[in-house]
Design an enzyme around this catalytic site. Structure first.
Site, PDB file in Angstrom:
ATOM      1  N   GLU A  55      14.045  -1.900  -8.868  1.00 50.61           N
ATOM      2  CA  GLU A  55      15.172  -1.206  -8.238  1.00 50.61           C
ATOM      3  C   GLU A  55      15.473   0.105  -8.945  1.00 50.61           C
ATOM      4  O   GLU A  55      14.885   0.412  -9.997  1.00 50.61           O
ATOM      5  CB  GLU A  55      16.392  -2.138  -8.239  1.00 50.61           C
ATOM      6  CG  GLU A  55      16.128  -3.383  -7.404  1.00 50.61           C
ATOM      7  CD  GLU A  55      17.348  -4.283  -7.238  1.00 50.61           C
ATOM      8  OE1 GLU A  55      18.348  -4.106  -7.975  1.00 50.61           O
ATOM      9  OE2 GLU A  55      17.284  -5.165  -6.365  1.00 50.61           O
ATOM     10  N   CYS A  64       9.612  -2.755  -3.342  1.00 46.83           N
ATOM     11  CA  CYS A  64       9.563  -4.215  -3.143  1.00 46.83           C
ATOM     12  C   CYS A  64       8.382  -4.825  -3.894  1.00 46.83           C
ATOM     13  O   CYS A  64       7.381  -4.156  -4.179  1.00 46.83           O
ATOM     14  CB  CYS A  64       9.421  -4.549  -1.671  1.00 46.83           C
ATOM     15  SG  CYS A  64      10.871  -4.186  -0.678  1.00 46.83           S
ATOM     16  N   GLU A  66       6.152  -6.934  -2.806  1.00 45.15           N
ATOM     17  CA  GLU A  66       4.910  -6.966  -2.028  1.00 45.15           C
ATOM     18  C   GLU A  66       4.145  -5.662  -2.178  1.00 45.15           C
ATOM     19  O   GLU A  66       2.931  -5.637  -2.409  1.00 45.15           O
ATOM     20  CB  GLU A  66       5.206  -7.184  -0.538  1.00 45.15           C
ATOM     21  CG  GLU A  66       5.867  -8.493  -0.208  1.00 45.15           C
ATOM     22  CD  GLU A  66       7.386  -8.409  -0.216  1.00 45.15           C
ATOM     23  OE1 GLU A  66       7.950  -7.734  -1.104  1.00 45.15           O
ATOM     24  OE2 GLU A  66       8.004  -9.042   0.649  1.00 45.15           O
ATOM     25  N   CYS A 101      10.215  -7.632   4.121  1.00 46.47           N
ATOM     26  CA  CYS A 101      10.977  -6.637   4.881  1.00 46.47           C
ATOM     27  C   CYS A 101      10.045  -5.834   5.793  1.00 46.47           C
ATOM     28  O   CYS A 101       8.817  -5.901   5.677  1.00 46.47           O
ATOM     29  CB  CYS A 101      11.741  -5.710   3.945  1.00 46.47           C
ATOM     30  SG  CYS A 101      10.708  -4.431   3.194  1.00 46.47           S
ATOM     31  N   CYS A 104       7.451  -3.491   4.109  1.00 48.43           N
ATOM     32  CA  CYS A 104       6.317  -4.228   3.522  1.00 48.43           C
ATOM     33  C   CYS A 104       5.388  -4.751   4.610  1.00 48.43           C
ATOM     34  O   CYS A 104       4.172  -4.797   4.436  1.00 48.43           O
ATOM     35  CB  CYS A 104       6.823  -5.366   2.637  1.00 48.43           C
ATOM     36  SG  CYS A 104       7.583  -4.749   1.122  1.00 48.43           S
TER      37      CYS A 104
HETATM   38  N1  THU Z   1      12.861  -7.103  -1.742  1.00 50.44           N
HETATM   39  C1  THU Z   1      11.537  -7.289  -2.009  1.00 50.44           C
HETATM   40  O1  THU Z   1      11.077  -7.144  -3.147  1.00 50.44           O
HETATM   41  N2  THU Z   1      10.742  -7.640  -0.968  1.00 50.44           N
HETATM   42  C2  THU Z   1      11.158  -7.804   0.315  1.00 50.44           C
HETATM   43  O2  THU Z   1      10.343  -7.992   1.202  1.00 50.44           O
HETATM   44  C3  THU Z   1      12.579  -7.781   0.622  1.00 50.44           C
HETATM   45  C4  THU Z   1      13.460  -7.239  -0.439  1.00 50.44           C
HETATM   46  C5  THU Z   1      13.742  -6.715  -2.863  1.00 50.44           C
HETATM   47  C6  THU Z   1      14.253  -5.316  -2.772  1.00 50.44           C
HETATM   48  C7  THU Z   1      15.535  -5.393  -3.571  1.00 50.44           C
HETATM   49  O3  THU Z   1      15.251  -5.140  -4.936  1.00 50.44           O
HETATM   50  C8  THU Z   1      15.991  -6.837  -3.423  1.00 50.44           C
HETATM   51  O4  THU Z   1      14.883  -7.543  -2.893  1.00 50.44           O
HETATM   52  C9  THU Z   1      17.186  -7.007  -2.521  1.00 50.44           C
HETATM   53  O5  THU Z   1      16.998  -6.359  -1.333  1.00 50.44           O
END
Ligand code: THU
Length: 140
Positions: A55, A64, A66, A101, A104
Site C-alpha cells: 500500500e 495488489c 496478484e 479485483c 488484477c
Molecule cells: N487487494 C489485493 O491485494 N488484491 C485484490 O485482488 C484485492 C485487494 C489489496 C489492496 C489493498 O491493499 C487491500 O487489499 C484492501 O483493498
C-alpha cells in the site's frame, strides 16, 4: 470459443500454493487497510512466484498481491508469456472471501490463458478458470 484449462492442480500442489500465499501475505505492507493479501503463482516453468499487497499513503498507488506475483514471474520467464500463469492462489488475513479485483483480472487475463485461479471463499476454496474471470477483457 472457450479455452479449456490445460492444468490439473492436485491436492498437494494446492496445499503448497496456499502455504506459500500465506507466507507472502505475512510480508504484506498494509498499514492503511490492515488487509494482508498474499498470492502464490504456479508458473509455466514449474516454479512458484509469490507476491503481497504493497500500500501507499497515496492510496491509489497500492499494488495488489496478484499483480506483485505476476511481476515476479514475468521477470523470470521470457517465453509464451500469455500462458505464464498455470495457477494462482490468493489468501488474506481478514475477509472470509477475497476474489481478485478488476485490475488484477485484467492483468491475469493477459498472462493466464488456460490457467486457474483459486481463492478462499466463505466456506470452501473457490476455483475459476482465468479465462472466465473477466468477460470482455480489454485487448489490443
Ligand atoms: N487487494 C489485493 O491485494 N488484491 C485484490 O485482488 C484485492 C485487494 C489489496 C489492496 C489493498 O491493499 C487491500 O487489499 C484492501 O483493498
Amino acid at each position: 470459443m472457450a479455452i479449456k484449462p490445460t492444468v490439473k492442480i492436485d491436492k498437494h500442489m494446492l496445499d503448497m500454493l496456499r502455504d506459500r500465499a500465506l507466507h507472502a501475505a505475512a510480508r504484506a505492507y498494509a498499514p492503511y487497510s490492515k488487509i494482508h493479501v498474499g498470492a502464490a503463482l504456479l508458473a509455466s516453468d514449474g516454479n512458484i512466484y509469490t507476491g503481497c499487497n504493497v500500500e501507499n499513503a497515496s492510496y491509489g498507488l497500492t499494488i495488489c498481491a496478484e499483480r506483485s506475483a505476476i511481476s515476479a514471474a514475468v521477470q523470470a520467464i521470457e517465453e509464451n508469456r500469455e500462458s505464464l500463469i498455470r495457477a494462482i492462489y490468493i489468501v488474506n488475513n481478514k475477509l472470509p472471501e477475497i476474489p481478485p479485483c478488476g485490475a488484477c483480472r485484467q492483468v491475469m487475463f493477459e498472462f493466464g490463458k488456460g490457467g486457474i485461479a483459486f481463492f478462499d471463499g466463505k466456506k470452501a476454496v473457490k476455483k475459476i478458470e482465468i479465462d472466465k474471470l473477466l468477460p470482455e477483457a480489454f485487448r489490443l
